[in-house]
Design a protein around this motif. Structure first.
Motif, PDB file in Angstrom:
ATOM      1  N   VAL A 149       0.848  -1.197   0.000  1.00 15.98           N
ATOM      2  CA  VAL A 149       0.000   0.000   0.000  1.00 15.98           C
ATOM      3  C   VAL A 149       0.881   1.244   0.000  1.00 15.98           C
ATOM      4  O   VAL A 149       1.843   1.347   0.777  1.00 15.98           O
ATOM      5  N   ASP A 150       0.547   2.204  -0.877  1.00 17.13           N
ATOM      6  CA  ASP A 150       1.252   3.482  -0.915  1.00 17.13           C
ATOM      7  C   ASP A 150       0.759   4.396   0.199  1.00 17.13           C
ATOM      8  O   ASP A 150      -0.297   4.166   0.793  1.00 17.13           O
ATOM      9  N   ASP A 151       1.519   5.449   0.466  1.00 21.11           N
ATOM     10  CA  ASP A 151       1.121   6.445   1.455  1.00 21.11           C
ATOM     11  C   ASP A 151       1.130   7.820   0.772  1.00 21.11           C
ATOM     12  O   ASP A 151       2.196   8.382   0.532  1.00 21.11           O
ATOM     13  N   PRO A 152      -0.040   8.387   0.425  1.00 18.97           N
ATOM     14  CA  PRO A 152      -1.382   7.864   0.724  1.00 18.97           C
ATOM     15  C   PRO A 152      -1.775   6.740  -0.234  1.00 18.97           C
ATOM     16  O   PRO A 152      -1.263   6.667  -1.350  1.00 18.97           O
ATOM     17  N   PRO A 153      -2.722   5.896   0.188  1.00 15.81           N
ATOM     18  CA  PRO A 153      -3.142   4.791  -0.674  1.00 15.81           C
ATOM     19  C   PRO A 153      -3.878   5.282  -1.914  1.00 15.81           C
ATOM     20  O   PRO A 153      -4.538   6.324  -1.896  1.00 15.81           O
ATOM     21  N   THR A 154      -3.769   4.522  -2.999  1.00 16.57           N
ATOM     22  CA  THR A 154      -4.558   4.805  -4.190  1.00 16.57           C
ATOM     23  C   THR A 154      -5.992   4.320  -3.971  1.00 16.57           C
ATOM     24  O   THR A 154      -6.265   3.548  -3.042  1.00 16.57           O
ATOM     25  N   THR A 155      -6.878   4.739  -4.850  1.00 17.28           N
ATOM     26  CA  THR A 155      -8.267   4.275  -4.761  1.00 17.28           C
ATOM     27  C   THR A 155      -8.331   2.760  -4.898  1.00 17.28           C
ATOM     28  O   THR A 155      -9.074   2.084  -4.173  1.00 17.28           O
ATOM     29  N   GLY A 156      -7.557   2.225  -5.821  1.00 19.37           N
ATOM     30  CA  GLY A 156      -7.540   0.785  -6.006  1.00 19.37           C
ATOM     31  C   GLY A 156      -7.048   0.039  -4.778  1.00 19.37           C
ATOM     32  O   GLY A 156      -7.560  -1.035  -4.445  1.00 19.37           O
ATOM     33  N   GLN A 157      -6.069   0.589  -4.087  1.00 12.31           N
ATOM     34  CA  GLN A 157      -5.560  -0.048  -2.869  1.00 12.31           C
ATOM     35  C   GLN A 157      -6.576   0.026  -1.736  1.00 12.31           C
ATOM     36  O   GLN A 157      -6.716  -0.926  -0.961  1.00 12.31           O
ATOM     37  N   LEU A 158      -7.289   1.144  -1.634  1.00 12.18           N
ATOM     38  CA  LEU A 158      -8.338   1.261  -0.621  1.00 12.18           C
ATOM     39  C   LEU A 158      -9.472   0.278  -0.905  1.00 12.18           C
ATOM     40  O   LEU A 158     -10.047  -0.310   0.022  1.00 12.18           O
ATOM     41  N   TYR A 159      -9.779   0.099  -2.182  1.00  8.82           N
ATOM     42  CA  TYR A 159     -10.802  -0.875  -2.557  1.00  8.82           C
ATOM     43  C   TYR A 159     -10.373  -2.275  -2.121  1.00  8.82           C
ATOM     44  O   TYR A 159     -11.175  -3.029  -1.549  1.00  8.82           O
ATOM     45  N   LEU A 160      -9.129  -2.644  -2.366  1.00  9.04           N
ATOM     46  CA  LEU A 160      -8.662  -3.976  -1.987  1.00  9.04           C
ATOM     47  C   LEU A 160      -8.592  -4.140  -0.479  1.00  9.04           C
ATOM     48  O   LEU A 160      -8.779  -5.251   0.036  1.00  9.04           O
ATOM     49  N   LEU A 161      -8.340  -3.048   0.233  1.00  7.02           N
ATOM     50  CA  LEU A 161      -8.341  -3.131   1.690  1.00  7.02           C
ATOM     51  C   LEU A 161      -9.747  -3.447   2.190  1.00  7.02           C
ATOM     52  O   LEU A 161      -9.929  -4.225   3.131  1.00  7.02           O
ATOM     53  N   ASP A 162     -10.747  -2.868   1.542  1.00  2.57           N
ATOM     54  CA  ASP A 162     -12.131  -3.188   1.885  1.00  2.57           C
ATOM     55  C   ASP A 162     -12.486  -4.589   1.390  1.00  2.57           C
ATOM     56  O   ASP A 162     -13.156  -5.365   2.079  1.00  2.57           O
ATOM     57  N   ILE A 174      -5.264 -12.253   4.695  1.00  2.00           N
ATOM     58  CA  ILE A 174      -4.828 -11.042   4.004  1.00  2.00           C
ATOM     59  C   ILE A 174      -4.057 -10.145   4.965  1.00  2.00           C
ATOM     60  O   ILE A 174      -4.534  -9.831   6.063  1.00  2.00           O
ATOM     61  N   THR A 175      -2.866  -9.724   4.553  1.00  2.00           N
ATOM     62  CA  THR A 175      -2.064  -8.786   5.328  1.00  2.00           C
ATOM     63  C   THR A 175      -1.588  -7.665   4.412  1.00  2.00           C
ATOM     64  O   THR A 175      -1.652  -7.771   3.180  1.00  2.00           O
ATOM     65  N   ASN A 176      -1.121  -6.575   5.025  1.00  2.00           N
ATOM     66  CA  ASN A 176      -0.693  -5.400   4.262  1.00  2.00           C
ATOM     67  C   ASN A 176       0.675  -4.915   4.726  1.00  2.00           C
ATOM     68  O   ASN A 176       1.070  -5.134   5.873  1.00  2.00           O
ATOM     69  N   LEU A 177       1.343  -4.210   3.808  1.00  2.00           N
ATOM     70  CA  LEU A 177       2.673  -3.681   4.078  1.00  2.00           C
ATOM     71  C   LEU A 177       2.809  -2.354   3.346  1.00  2.00           C
ATOM     72  O   LEU A 177       2.449  -2.249   2.168  1.00  2.00           O
ATOM     73  N   TRP A 178       3.288  -1.335   4.053  1.00  2.00           N
ATOM     74  CA  TRP A 178       3.542  -0.052   3.397  1.00  2.00           C
ATOM     75  C   TRP A 178       4.628  -0.210   2.336  1.00  2.00           C
ATOM     76  O   TRP A 178       5.587  -0.970   2.523  1.00  2.00           O
ATOM     77  N   ARG A 179       4.497   0.525   1.240  1.00  2.00           N
ATOM     78  CA  ARG A 179       5.480   0.412   0.168  1.00  2.00           C
ATOM     79  C   ARG A 179       6.877   0.815   0.639  1.00  2.00           C
ATOM     80  O   ARG A 179       7.879   0.222   0.224  1.00  2.00           O
ATOM     81  N   ALA A 180       6.960   1.795   1.509  1.00  2.00           N
ATOM     82  CA  ALA A 180       8.277   2.198   2.017  1.00  2.00           C
ATOM     83  C   ALA A 180       8.958   1.041   2.739  1.00  2.00           C
ATOM     84  O   ALA A 180      10.174   0.850   2.630  1.00  2.00           O
ATOM     85  N   GLU A 183      10.129  -1.504   0.107  1.00  2.00           N
ATOM     86  CA  GLU A 183      11.365  -1.069  -0.544  1.00  2.00           C
ATOM     87  C   GLU A 183      12.559  -1.263   0.383  1.00  2.00           C
ATOM     88  O   GLU A 183      13.655  -1.638  -0.055  1.00  2.00           O
ATOM     89  N   ARG A 184      12.354  -0.994   1.674  1.00  2.00           N
ATOM     90  CA  ARG A 184      13.441  -1.213   2.640  1.00  2.00           C
ATOM     91  C   ARG A 184      13.830  -2.678   2.700  1.00  2.00           C
ATOM     92  O   ARG A 184      15.003  -3.014   2.908  1.00  2.00           O
ATOM     93  N   LEU A 185      12.865  -3.563   2.502  1.00  2.00           N
ATOM     94  CA  LEU A 185      13.122  -5.006   2.522  1.00  2.00           C
ATOM     95  C   LEU A 185      13.601  -5.527   1.172  1.00  2.00           C
ATOM     96  O   LEU A 185      13.829  -6.734   1.026  1.00  2.00           O
ATOM     97  N   ASN A 186      13.732  -4.624   0.192  1.00  2.00           N
ATOM     98  CA  ASN A 186      14.166  -4.989  -1.167  1.00  2.00           C
ATOM     99  C   ASN A 186      13.205  -5.961  -1.842  1.00  2.00           C
ATOM    100  O   ASN A 186      13.616  -6.826  -2.635  1.00  2.00           O
ATOM    101  N   LEU A 187      11.912  -5.819  -1.538  1.00  2.00           N
ATOM    102  CA  LEU A 187      10.921  -6.627  -2.242  1.00  2.00           C
ATOM    103  C   LEU A 187      10.776  -6.112  -3.662  1.00  2.00           C
ATOM    104  O   LEU A 187      10.853  -4.909  -3.910  1.00  2.00           O
TER     105      LEU A 187
END
Length: 251
Positions: A149-162, A174-180, A183-187
């Motif tokens: 999920v981006d910060d702030p989330p996109t509409t599509g990401q908010l939809y998937l969260l719902d 289902i679990t979530n991870l901030w994009r930052a 990136e720190r984890l080199n995913l």
């Protein structure tokens, strides 16, 4: 500009040395390990140039983690064959979702309801997809996802969260991870499924964010590399309910 390096693997379970990396742009291989320091050994090396540092690595490191085939042909399957993977696996199916939007979501009635601000009744979701998931989870199989999920989330990401309420209702975790953090984890910025820790299905999208085909990866070293990404993502990801609650608290 800094190289785009991919960590392939290490021959050490303790300090990560020696290890093998690949340059994703040039294809060059970078190996690091303890230096060869004995002067007599160094004098026997041929063509050792100025500034070059000889290192010592176990043969198994290169066998296990060195690139195996520079001309490997991608095995591409169509979406029908991809769909059959979800009944053919035996134990676990795990996905990393990294995209900011999925075109297939945006043509659904539930997406329209969500963007209109209406509550979607995911708990009572039915249909072929839900029935298939329930049938597989009833057999004891596990489905898990980590969604970036981006910060702030996109509409599509908010939809998937719902939408995670639907996935949870049919047995997925289902679990979530901030994009930052990703990136720190080199995913990687890739979407893929791992089936039974032996097969990777890499999802290929076009510029319109439509899924067009899937690449199957079965090379053991590559499957292990993707499995390492899975383990890192799962370790840091947050259950979607907790993630959604934290997002609401930020507003």
């Amino acid at each position: 500009m800094a190289r785009r390096l991919r960590f392939n693997g290490t021959g050490s379970g303790e300090d990560g040395c020696p290890s093998v990396h690949e340059d994703l742009d040039s294809g060059e291989v970078i190996v690091h390990g303890p230096p060869l320091t004995d002067p007599e050994d160094i004098t026997r090396l041929q063509y050792l140039g100025e500034g070059e540092v000889p290192i010592v690595v176990p043969r198994e490191l290169l066998v296990d983690w060195g690139p195996k085939d520079m001309t490997r042909q991608a095995k591409i399957i169509d979406l029908d064959d991809f769909g059959r993977l979800f009944t053919q696996f035996e134990h676990t199916a795990w996905r990393l979702e990294t995209r900011r939007r999925y075109a297939s979501d945006e043509v659904t009635e539930t997406y329209a309801q969500f963007t209109r601000g209406e509550r979607v009744n995911w708990e009572g979701a039915s249909g072929e997809w839900c029935a298939a998931r329930r049938a597989q989870t009833a057999l004891g199989k596990r489905f898990e996802r980590v969604r970036i999920v981006d910060d702030p989330p996109t509409t599509g990401q908010l939809y998937l969260l719902d939408n995670a309420r639907r996935n949870s209702a049919v047995g997925e975790k289902i679990t979530n991870l901030w994009r930052a953090d990703a990136e720190r984890l080199n995913l990687p910025a890739e979407d893929f499924w791992i089936f039974d820790s032996r097969l990777v299905a890499l999802l290929n999208f076009d510029d319109a964010d439509d899924l067009v085909n899937v690449e199957l990866i079965t090379e053991p070293a590559e499957v292990v590399r993707y499995s390492m990404m899975r383990d890192a993502a799962m370790h840091h990801a947050i259950p979607y309910e907790e993630f959604a609650a934290g997002l609401t608290a930020k507003e």
